[in-house]
Design a protein around this motif. Structure first.
Motif, PDB file in Angstrom:
ATOM      1  N   ARG A 125       0.802  -1.222   0.000  1.00  0.00           N
ATOM      2  CA  ARG A 125       0.000   0.000   0.000  1.00  0.00           C
ATOM      3  C   ARG A 125       0.835   1.272   0.000  1.00  0.00           C
ATOM      4  O   ARG A 125       0.454   2.253  -0.642  1.00  0.00           O
ATOM      5  CB  ARG A 125      -0.991  -0.011   1.164  1.00  0.00           C
ATOM      6  CG  ARG A 125      -0.332   0.107   2.510  1.00  0.00           C
ATOM      7  CD  ARG A 125      -1.283  -0.037   3.673  1.00  0.00           C
ATOM      8  NE  ARG A 125      -0.790   0.831   4.741  1.00  0.00           N
ATOM      9  CZ  ARG A 125      -1.537   1.526   5.538  1.00  0.00           C
ATOM     10  NH1 ARG A 125      -2.847   1.450   5.444  1.00  0.00           N
ATOM     11  NH2 ARG A 125      -1.006   2.306   6.451  1.00  0.00           N
ATOM     12  N   ASP A 126       1.966   1.294   0.681  1.00  0.00           N
ATOM     13  CA  ASP A 126       2.799   2.495   0.685  1.00  0.00           C
ATOM     14  C   ASP A 126       3.397   2.748  -0.691  1.00  0.00           C
ATOM     15  O   ASP A 126       3.459   3.892  -1.160  1.00  0.00           O
ATOM     16  CB  ASP A 126       3.899   2.396   1.748  1.00  0.00           C
ATOM     17  CG  ASP A 126       3.331   2.396   3.158  1.00  0.00           C
ATOM     18  OD1 ASP A 126       2.324   3.102   3.400  1.00  0.00           O
ATOM     19  OD2 ASP A 126       3.865   1.679   4.019  1.00  0.00           O
ATOM     20  N   ALA A 135       0.617   3.926  -2.891  1.00  0.00           N
ATOM     21  CA  ALA A 135       0.265   5.321  -2.601  1.00  0.00           C
ATOM     22  C   ALA A 135       1.209   6.287  -3.308  1.00  0.00           C
ATOM     23  O   ALA A 135       0.802   7.362  -3.738  1.00  0.00           O
ATOM     24  CB  ALA A 135       0.281   5.573  -1.099  1.00  0.00           C
ATOM     25  N   ARG A 136       2.438   5.900  -3.447  1.00  0.00           N
ATOM     26  CA  ARG A 136       3.412   6.805  -4.073  1.00  0.00           C
ATOM     27  C   ARG A 136       3.462   6.669  -5.594  1.00  0.00           C
ATOM     28  O   ARG A 136       3.557   7.660  -6.300  1.00  0.00           O
ATOM     29  CB  ARG A 136       4.815   6.543  -3.482  1.00  0.00           C
ATOM     30  CG  ARG A 136       5.877   7.468  -3.999  1.00  0.00           C
ATOM     31  CD  ARG A 136       5.589   8.927  -3.592  1.00  0.00           C
ATOM     32  NE  ARG A 136       6.540   9.810  -4.216  1.00  0.00           N
ATOM     33  CZ  ARG A 136       6.275  10.570  -5.274  1.00  0.00           C
ATOM     34  NH1 ARG A 136       5.094  10.559  -5.824  1.00  0.00           N
ATOM     35  NH2 ARG A 136       7.201  11.355  -5.783  1.00  0.00           N
ATOM     36  N   THR A 175      -5.721   5.531  -4.145  1.00  0.00           N
ATOM     37  CA  THR A 175      -4.632   5.540  -3.164  1.00  0.00           C
ATOM     38  C   THR A 175      -3.458   6.352  -3.681  1.00  0.00           C
ATOM     39  O   THR A 175      -2.879   7.169  -2.959  1.00  0.00           O
ATOM     40  CB  THR A 175      -4.199   4.098  -2.843  1.00  0.00           C
ATOM     41  OG1 THR A 175      -5.306   3.425  -2.239  1.00  0.00           O
ATOM     42  CG2 THR A 175      -3.004   4.051  -1.910  1.00  0.00           C
ATOM     43  N   SER A 176      -3.114   6.143  -4.945  1.00  0.00           N
ATOM     44  CA  SER A 176      -2.003   6.871  -5.550  1.00  0.00           C
ATOM     45  C   SER A 176      -2.353   8.346  -5.766  1.00  0.00           C
ATOM     46  O   SER A 176      -1.561   9.227  -5.444  1.00  0.00           O
ATOM     47  CB  SER A 176      -1.619   6.216  -6.877  1.00  0.00           C
ATOM     48  OG  SER A 176      -0.583   6.937  -7.502  1.00  0.00           O
ATOM     49  N   ARG A 193      -2.472   9.910  -2.450  1.00  0.00           N
ATOM     50  CA  ARG A 193      -1.280   9.601  -1.649  1.00  0.00           C
ATOM     51  C   ARG A 193      -1.665   9.163  -0.229  1.00  0.00           C
ATOM     52  O   ARG A 193      -1.061   9.564   0.747  1.00  0.00           O
ATOM     53  CB  ARG A 193      -0.340  10.796  -1.566  1.00  0.00           C
ATOM     54  CG  ARG A 193       0.205  11.301  -2.870  1.00  0.00           C
ATOM     55  CD  ARG A 193       1.333  10.398  -3.354  1.00  0.00           C
ATOM     56  NE  ARG A 193       2.151  11.028  -4.363  1.00  0.00           N
ATOM     57  CZ  ARG A 193       2.000  10.846  -5.669  1.00  0.00           C
ATOM     58  NH1 ARG A 193       1.050  10.058  -6.105  1.00  0.00           N
ATOM     59  NH2 ARG A 193       2.788  11.421  -6.528  1.00  0.00           N
ATOM     60  N   ASP A 194      -2.675   8.284  -0.173  1.00  0.00           N
ATOM     61  CA  ASP A 194      -3.197   7.853   1.123  1.00  0.00           C
ATOM     62  C   ASP A 194      -3.243   6.329   1.193  1.00  0.00           C
ATOM     63  O   ASP A 194      -4.178   5.704   0.688  1.00  0.00           O
ATOM     64  CB  ASP A 194      -4.595   8.438   1.338  1.00  0.00           C
ATOM     65  CG  ASP A 194      -5.181   8.106   2.692  1.00  0.00           C
ATOM     66  OD1 ASP A 194      -4.543   7.381   3.487  1.00  0.00           O
ATOM     67  OD2 ASP A 194      -6.296   8.579   2.973  1.00  0.00           O
ATOM     68  N   PRO A 195      -2.229   5.699   1.814  1.00  0.00           N
ATOM     69  CA  PRO A 195      -2.199   4.229   1.893  1.00  0.00           C
ATOM     70  C   PRO A 195      -3.416   3.632   2.597  1.00  0.00           C
ATOM     71  O   PRO A 195      -3.804   2.505   2.302  1.00  0.00           O
ATOM     72  CB  PRO A 195      -0.923   3.935   2.690  1.00  0.00           C
ATOM     73  CG  PRO A 195      -0.130   5.185   2.671  1.00  0.00           C
ATOM     74  CD  PRO A 195      -1.072   6.310   2.450  1.00  0.00           C
ATOM     75  N   GLU A 196      -4.026   4.394   3.500  1.00  0.00           N
ATOM     76  CA  GLU A 196      -5.183   3.873   4.221  1.00  0.00           C
ATOM     77  C   GLU A 196      -6.363   3.610   3.284  1.00  0.00           C
ATOM     78  O   GLU A 196      -7.179   2.726   3.550  1.00  0.00           O
ATOM     79  CB  GLU A 196      -5.591   4.819   5.352  1.00  0.00           C
ATOM     80  CG  GLU A 196      -6.651   4.270   6.271  1.00  0.00           C
ATOM     81  CD  GLU A 196      -6.349   2.873   6.838  1.00  0.00           C
ATOM     82  OE1 GLU A 196      -7.288   2.048   6.890  1.00  0.00           O
ATOM     83  OE2 GLU A 196      -5.200   2.600   7.228  1.00  0.00           O
TER      84      GLU A 196
END
Length: 193
Positions: free
Chosen positions: A97-98, A101-102, A166-167, A170-173
């Motif tokens: 997920r991180d 997100a990026r 998510t990307s 920019r929110d992994p949650e």
């Protein structure tokens, strides 16, 4: 005796791995062959021994992605049932997920970028996604669903939509929340009628 470069694999493998990472992080257009050679710790001139063009290198990255998908799906075959396998697959996106997100989903971002082309590479780029969709369809057929293709499409759209949001935000949650939602949906698909 091997040095750290030899321990990391052969030159071709290092070039493909370096290209995969750079294509994911920077995109095809922004990644040069010199960037790839540097990331792989290979002299720039040597890259042409393995890949005549940047497109040849992109094809090798796609082939590596297909191999990664096949390995991942092979490992999931060890799980006891189709619902468990589908849930484990969806959880793979939460595990990264991180990174998602990026930079987005490694499969989705490359496919989306190459989709603007009309030279065959656009079709090749979708191979990892097609493999996943076909595998999902089989799992859903094994759960007894006649509309397995449509359900597989909706499930993978849920994963890729979650990855895109998510990307973008920019929110992994967001990826974690989407995975939890999809897990609950898979549970309903696995429940007896």
């Amino acid at each position: 005796m091997t040095d750290s470069r030899t321990a990391r694999g052969g030159k071709r493998e290092r070039l493909v791995a370096g290209a995969a990472e750079l294509l994911h992080r920077q995109g095809v257009a922004a990644t040069t062959l010199a960037d790839v050679a540097h990331a792989a710790d290979v002299p720039v001139g040597n890259i042409y021994y393995y890949f005549k063009t940047k497109d040849d290198l992109v094809r090798a990255v796609i082939e590596a992605q297909v191999g990664q998908v096949d390995a991942m799906l092979g490992a999931l075959a060890e799980l006891s049932g189709p619902a468990e396998r589908l849930t484990a697959l969806v959880r793979r996106w939460e595990q990264m997920r991180d990174l998602v997100a990026r930079y987005g989903c490694p499969f989705g971002t490359l496919t989306a970028e190459l989709d603007r082309r009309d030279d065959g590479l656009d079709i090749e780029a979708a191979r990892p996604i097609r493999r996943i969709l076909e595998w999902m369809e089989i799992q859903l057929q094994n759960l007894g669903h006649r509309d397995a293709r449509e359900l597989a499409t909706a499930l993978f759209a849920g994963v890729q939509g979650g990855a895109l949001l998510t990307s973008a935000l920019r929110d992994p949650e967001l990826m974690s929340g989407q995975v939890r939602h999809l897990e609950r949906w898979i549970d309903t698909l696995a429940a007896p009628p």
